[in-house]
Design a protein around this motif. Structure first.
Motif, PDB file in Angstrom:
ATOM      1  N   PHE A  80      46.360  28.277  33.503  1.00  0.00           N
ATOM      2  CA  PHE A  80      46.548  27.593  34.776  1.00  0.00           C
ATOM      3  C   PHE A  80      45.583  28.208  35.784  1.00  0.00           C
ATOM      4  N   GLU A  81      45.190  27.413  36.755  1.00  0.00           N
ATOM      5  CA  GLU A  81      44.259  27.865  37.777  1.00  0.00           C
ATOM      6  C   GLU A  81      45.024  28.404  38.981  1.00  0.00           C
ATOM      7  N   SER A  82      44.374  29.380  39.636  1.00  0.00           N
ATOM      8  CA  SER A  82      44.967  29.983  40.818  1.00  0.00           C
ATOM      9  C   SER A  82      43.839  30.438  41.732  1.00  0.00           C
ATOM     10  N   VAL A  83      44.210  31.019  42.857  1.00  0.00           N
ATOM     11  CA  VAL A  83      43.239  31.517  43.829  1.00  0.00           C
ATOM     12  C   VAL A  83      43.590  32.966  44.136  1.00  0.00           C
ATOM     13  N   PHE A  84      42.578  33.871  44.041  1.00  0.00           N
ATOM     14  CA  PHE A  84      42.744  35.279  44.363  1.00  0.00           C
ATOM     15  C   PHE A  84      41.990  35.588  45.654  1.00  0.00           C
ATOM     16  N   GLN A  85      42.369  36.714  46.260  1.00  0.00           N
ATOM     17  CA  GLN A  85      41.734  37.139  47.512  1.00  0.00           C
ATOM     18  C   GLN A  85      41.362  38.609  47.403  1.00  0.00           C
ATOM     19  N   ARG A  86      40.090  38.924  47.767  1.00  0.00           N
ATOM     20  CA  ARG A  86      39.619  40.297  47.765  1.00  0.00           C
ATOM     21  C   ARG A  86      40.007  40.985  49.080  1.00  0.00           C
ATOM     22  N   PRO A  87      39.872  42.327  49.126  1.00  0.00           N
ATOM     23  CA  PRO A  87      40.235  43.029  50.371  1.00  0.00           C
ATOM     24  C   PRO A  87      39.446  42.565  51.588  1.00  0.00           C
ATOM     25  N   ASP A  88      38.214  42.069  51.410  1.00  0.00           N
ATOM     26  CA  ASP A  88      37.426  41.611  52.551  1.00  0.00           C
ATOM     27  C   ASP A  88      37.772  40.187  52.970  1.00  0.00           C
ATOM     28  N   GLY A  89      38.758  39.578  52.326  1.00  0.00           N
ATOM     29  CA  GLY A  89      39.174  38.233  52.683  1.00  0.00           C
ATOM     30  C   GLY A  89      38.517  37.141  51.881  1.00  0.00           C
ATOM     31  N   THR A  90      37.577  37.474  50.998  1.00  0.00           N
ATOM     32  CA  THR A  90      36.902  36.469  50.190  1.00  0.00           C
ATOM     33  C   THR A  90      37.870  35.905  49.156  1.00  0.00           C
ATOM     34  N   ARG A  91      37.895  34.600  49.035  1.00  0.00           N
ATOM     35  CA  ARG A  91      38.761  33.941  48.062  1.00  0.00           C
ATOM     36  C   ARG A  91      37.907  33.311  46.967  1.00  0.00           C
ATOM     37  N   PHE A  92      38.467  33.285  45.777  1.00  0.00           N
ATOM     38  CA  PHE A  92      37.720  32.731  44.646  1.00  0.00           C
ATOM     39  C   PHE A  92      38.716  32.146  43.651  1.00  0.00           C
ATOM     40  N   PRO A  93      38.325  31.065  42.970  1.00  0.00           N
ATOM     41  CA  PRO A  93      39.215  30.431  41.993  1.00  0.00           C
ATOM     42  C   PRO A  93      39.195  31.201  40.675  1.00  0.00           C
ATOM     43  N   VAL A  94      40.308  31.232  39.972  1.00  0.00           N
ATOM     44  CA  VAL A  94      40.418  31.910  38.685  1.00  0.00           C
ATOM     45  C   VAL A  94      41.229  31.033  37.736  1.00  0.00           C
ATOM     46  N   LEU A  95      41.021  31.305  36.433  1.00  0.00           N
ATOM     47  CA  LEU A  95      41.816  30.685  35.384  1.00  0.00           C
ATOM     48  C   LEU A  95      42.593  31.795  34.684  1.00  0.00           C
ATOM     49  N   ILE A  96      43.939  31.675  34.629  1.00  0.00           N
ATOM     50  CA  ILE A  96      44.801  32.719  34.066  1.00  0.00           C
ATOM     51  C   ILE A  96      45.414  32.203  32.774  1.00  0.00           C
ATOM     52  N   ILE A  97      45.235  32.991  31.709  1.00  0.00           N
ATOM     53  CA  ILE A  97      45.822  32.675  30.405  1.00  0.00           C
ATOM     54  C   ILE A  97      46.704  33.854  30.019  1.00  0.00           C
TER      55      ILE A  97
END
Length: 669
Positions: free
Chosen positions: A364-381
Motif C-alpha cells: 500500500f502507498e503512504s506518505v512519509f515526512q523527514r525532519p526538515d518537513g520534506t514529504r515523499f511518497p512510499v510503497l510499504i510491503i
C-alpha cells in the motif's frame, strides 16, 4: 562433552612434552650434521673462489703481455698490477733461458728477498717453468718456506706462465705468491667470521693461516683439496661446534609411537574443532551476507515486534526518513515520520491491519515526512516475521521511496508529448521540403511552355505557330500541371508512409514521359542524349510518378555534372546515356528468386566523377555539392527505389564519369 574435550587436551599436552624431549635430542644431532655439511660446503666455496681468482690473475697477465710486448712498456702496467693484487709478491719477465728481462716487486712487501737472494728460489722457478713449458699453460711449483729477518718467514709458491706475441714465444712470466696473501685477498671474508682457515700439508702441518680459533676437540673441521696445475694444496676450515652436550641414543620406535599417539589425539581434537569452526563460519558468513545485502539495498527494511515497536532498521530506511538507527530502534507508534495531520489515520490503519494480520501482496502507498518537513511518497510491503521455532515474533516491512519513480513518470509523460509535437513538425517540414524539391521540374516545364507561348502571342512576327503546335504546347502545360498534382499526392503518401498504388508500366513509357524535360535541359547545356532501351523488357511494377521523379533527378544530376566546356565539345564525351535492360535479381534483396525478374535502369554521365569523400556521403540527407542544392534528391531517390524492393548504386564510368543504376521488379504474370 566438556570432560572428554579436557581429557583430549591433557593427553595432547603429555604427548607433546614427550615428543619435544625426543625432538631436542634429534634436533641437536641434526644441527651437528647440518653444521658439518654447511662447513664442508663453505670450504668448497672458498676453494672455488681461490681457484677462480688465480685463473683471473692468469688472464690478467696474458692481457698485460698482449698490450705491453716489450720490457720497457711492460714495467709500468706490471707495477700497477702489483699495487692492485696484494697476493703477488714479485712479478718477473724471463727469457727462454729463464734469465730476468724485467722484475717488479710488490710495494707492500719490498724486503722479502733481502735476507736471502732470489737465486735461492731458482729450483722452484725452474720446476714451475718446466711444467708450464710442457703444458703450454700456467703451472705452479711446490710451496716452500722463505726465511726473513727477525726470525720471520713466509710460505711462497711460484707460478710460471709462457707468453708469446704475434705467435712467437717471448719467454716466461713468473709470479711469486704468498700463501697467506692468497688466503687474505682471494676469499670472501664474511664466511670467515668466527672460523679458522689455513693451508695444511697432508700430515696436518699448517703452511699458512688466515684466522684461527681456540683449539678444542669439539671444533668442527672440513678439508678440501685445492688442485693447481703442477701442485696440490689442502685447504682446512674450522668452526666451533654449536651443540651443547650429547644425549643418550633414542630408539626410533619410541619416536614413532609417540608421534602416532600425538597424531590420533590431534585428529580427534581437530575434528571437534573443525565442526565448531565450520558451524561458526557458516553462521558468520550468513550474518555477513545478510548484513551486506541489507546495507546494499536501496529498499528500506524495518522490523517491529508484536506491539509495534521497532526492533531493526537498515541504513536505507534511516537515510530515507532522515534519522539515525539509535533514534528509531525501540520507538513505537506514532512514528516520528508520520505527517502530523495524518497521525490518527495512520494509527487507525495500523491497528486494523495488525489486528487482522492481513497484508496485501501488492502493498500500500503512504506518505512519509523527514525532519526538515520534506514529504515523499512510499510503497510499504509487510509480512509476518517468523523465528526459528516457527512462531511469529513481529512484522517485517519493506519500504520503497517512490519519489524518483514519480519524477521519471512525469518526465516520460512530458517527453512523450514533446516527441509527438516534434514528430508532427518534422513530418510537416519533410513534406514541405519534398514538395518544394519535386515540384521544381514540372513547374519549370510549365513556365518554359508558357513563356514560349507568350513570346509568340506578343510578337507574331518573330515566329508563327500552327494551331496544332499551340494545342500541343497547351497540352504539355496541362500534362505538367497534372504531373505536379500527382507529385504532391505521391509525396504526401510517401511522407505518411502509406502503401502507394503501383501499376504495370512499360520502361519505354517512363522514358517517354520524362524525355521532353530531359531533352530541353540537355539542349541548353549542349549535351547529347543517348537512349538505349531493350525492346524485350517487360513492364515493371511501380509507382509511375515517383519512378519518373527518380529518373528526372538522376538525368538532371548527370547533365549538371557536365557543365559547358567540361568535357570539351570535340571529345565525344558530352553524352548522357540512359540504358534500360533486363537484369537478374540482387541476392541481398531478393533471396530465393531465380531468373531475370528485374529491369535495370542506368544513367551514365562523363563528368569529373565522385571523390571518395563525396561518394561516402552521397546519399546522406541534406548533403549536397551544389551551391543551390537542398541535398534531398539522391536520398529520396534511394528511399523510393528501396520501397520498390530495389537498390540505388553508383560506380565509376569509363573513361570518366559516374553511372547510377537501380532495378525495378517485373510485373508478375
Amino acid at each position: 562433552m566438556k570432560s572428554g574435550r579436557w581429557l583430549l587436551w591433557g593427553a595432547l599436552l603429555l604427548l607433546t612434552a614427550a615428543l619435544l624431549s625426543v625432538l631436542v635430542f634429534l634436533a641437536a644431532e641434526y644441527e651437528l650434521s647440518r653444521d658439518q655439511a654447511q662447513l664442508e660446503e663453505d670450504v668448497a666455496t672458498v676453494a672455488g673462489d681461490i681457484r677462480s681468482a688465480l685463473l683471473r690473475n692468469v688472464q690478467t697477465l696474458q692481457s698485460l703481455h698482449s698490450v705491453a710486448p716489450s720490457p720497457n712498456a711492460w714495467n709500468a702496467p706490471a707495477s700497477e698490477l702489483l699495487q692492485t693484487h696484494r697476493e703477488m709478491m714479485r712479478l718477473e719477465w724471463r727469457d727462454a733461458a729463464l734469465q730476468p728481462l724485467s722484475v717488479r716487486v710488490s710495494p707492500f712487501t719490498p724486503g722479502v728477498f733481502d735476507f736471502l737472494g732470489r737465486e735461492q728460489a731458482q729450483p722452484e722457478v725452474v720446476q714451475a717453468c718446466e711444467a708450464a713449458r710442457r703444458a703450454s699453460g700456467p703451472a705452479y711449483s711446490a710451496s716452500y718456506f722463505w726465511p726473513m729477518r727477525d726470525g720471520k718467514g713466509l710460505e711462497l709458491i711460484e707460478m710460471c706462465l709462457p707468453v708469446a706475441f704475434a705467435g712467437k714465444p717471448q719467454g716466461m712470466l713468473v709470479v711469486t705468491y704468498a700463501l697467506s696473501g692468497i688466503l687474505t685477498e682471494l676469499i670472501n671474508r664474511d664466511l670467515m667470521r668466527g672460523r679458522g682457515l689455513s693451508f695444511n700439508e697432508a700430515d696436518g702441518t699448517r703452511l699458512a693461516i688466515f684466522s684461527a680459533i681456540p683449539a678444542n676437540r669439539r671444533n668442527l673441521r672440513a678439508q678440501t683439496v685445492l688442485d693447481l696445475p703442477g701442485h696440490t694444496l689442502i685447504l682446512q676450515l674450522e668452526s666451533p661446534r654449536r651443540a651443547r652436550g650429547l644425549f643418550p641414543n633414542v630408539l626410533t620406535a619410541v619416536v614413532g609411537l609417540l608421534s602416532l599417539a600425538l597424531l590420533v589425539v590431534l585428529f580427534l581434537l581437530g575434528r571437534d574443532i573443525r565442526r565448531r569452526q565450520r558451524a561458526e563460519q557458516d553462521l558468520a558468513n550468513a550474518l555477513a551476507f545478510r548484513k551486506a545485502m541489507e546495507d546494499s539495498l536501496v529498499t528500506g527494511l524495518r522490523a517491529r515486534d508484536m506491539s509495534g515497536r521497532i526492533t531493526y532498521v537498515n541504513p536505507a530506511f534511516c537515510q530515507m526518513v532522515g534519522r539515525r538507527a539509535d533514534e528509531l530502534i525501540g520507538s513505537g507508534p506514532p512514528a516520528p515520520w508520520w505527517p502530523p495531520e495524518l497521525v490518527d489515520e495512520y494509527q487507525h490503519r495500523q491497528e486494523v491491519r495488525l489486528a487482522g494480520r492481513y497484508f496485501p501482496r501488492e502493498g500500500f502507498e503512504s506518505v512519509f515526512q523527514r525532519p526538515d518537513g520534506t514529504r515523499f511518497p512510499v510503497l510499504i510491503i509487510e509480512a509476518p516475521l517468523i523465528d526459528a521455532q516457527g512462531e511469529q515474533t513481529g512484522y517485517m516491512s519493506a519500504i520503497l521511496d517512490l519519489t524518483e519513480q514519480r519524477r521519471i513518470e512525469d518526465l516520460n509523460r512530458a517527453t512523450f508529448e514533446r516527441l509527438q509535437a516534434t514528430a508532427r513538425l518534422a513530418t510537416v517540414g519533410e513534406m514541405a521540403s519534398l514538395i518544394s524539391h519535386e515540384l521544381n521540374q514540372p513547374l519549370a516545364a510549365i513556365a518554359s511552355y508558357a513563356s514560349g507561348m507568350l513570346n509568340v502571342l506578343r510578337d507574331p512576327g518573330v515566329g508563327s505557330l500552327s494551331p496544332e503546335d499551340q494545342r500541343h504546347a497547351i497540352e504539355r502545360i496541362a500534362e505538367q500541371a497534372e504531373r505536379a498534382g500527382r507529385v504532391i499526392k505521391s509525396v504526401a503518401d510517401f511522407v505518411r508512409r502509406r502503401d502507394t498504388e503501383r501499376e504495370a508500366v512499360p520502361p519505354a513509357s517512363l522514358i517517354d514521359s520524362i524525355y521532353p524535360l530531359v531533352a530541353l535541359q540537355a539542349k541548353k547545356q549542349g549535351v547529347r542524349l543517348q537512349i538505349d532501351i531493350d525492346p524485350n523488357c517487360p513492364p515493371v511494377l511501380c509507382d509511375r510518378t515517383m519512378i519518373e521523379q527518380v529518373l528526372l533527378n538522376l538525368t538532371r544530376n548527370g547533365i549538371q555534372a557536365m557543365p559547358m566546356g567540361d568535357p570539351p565539345a570535340g571529345s565525344g564525351l558530352r553524352v548522357l546515356g540512359i540504358r534500360v535492360a533486363r537484369a537478374s535479381p540482387e541476392p541481398a534483396l531478393s533471396p530465393g528468386r531465380a531468373g531475370p525478374a528485374w529491369v535495370s535502369f542506368a544513367v551514365t554521365d562523363h563528368g569529373q566523377g565522385l571523390s571518395p569523400e563525396v561518394a561516402q556521403r552521397l546519399f546522406t540527407p541534406y548533403f549536397t555539392t551544389k551551391a543551390d542544392g537542398m541535398g534531398l534528391g539522391l536520398s529520396l531517390c534511394r528511399t523510393v527505389v528501396e520501397q520498390h524492393g530495389g537498390a540505388l548504386t553508383h560506380q565509376p564510368a569509363e573513361p570518366r564519369g559516374t553511372t547510377f543504376r537501380f532495378s525495378l521488379p517485373v510485373t508478375p504474370i
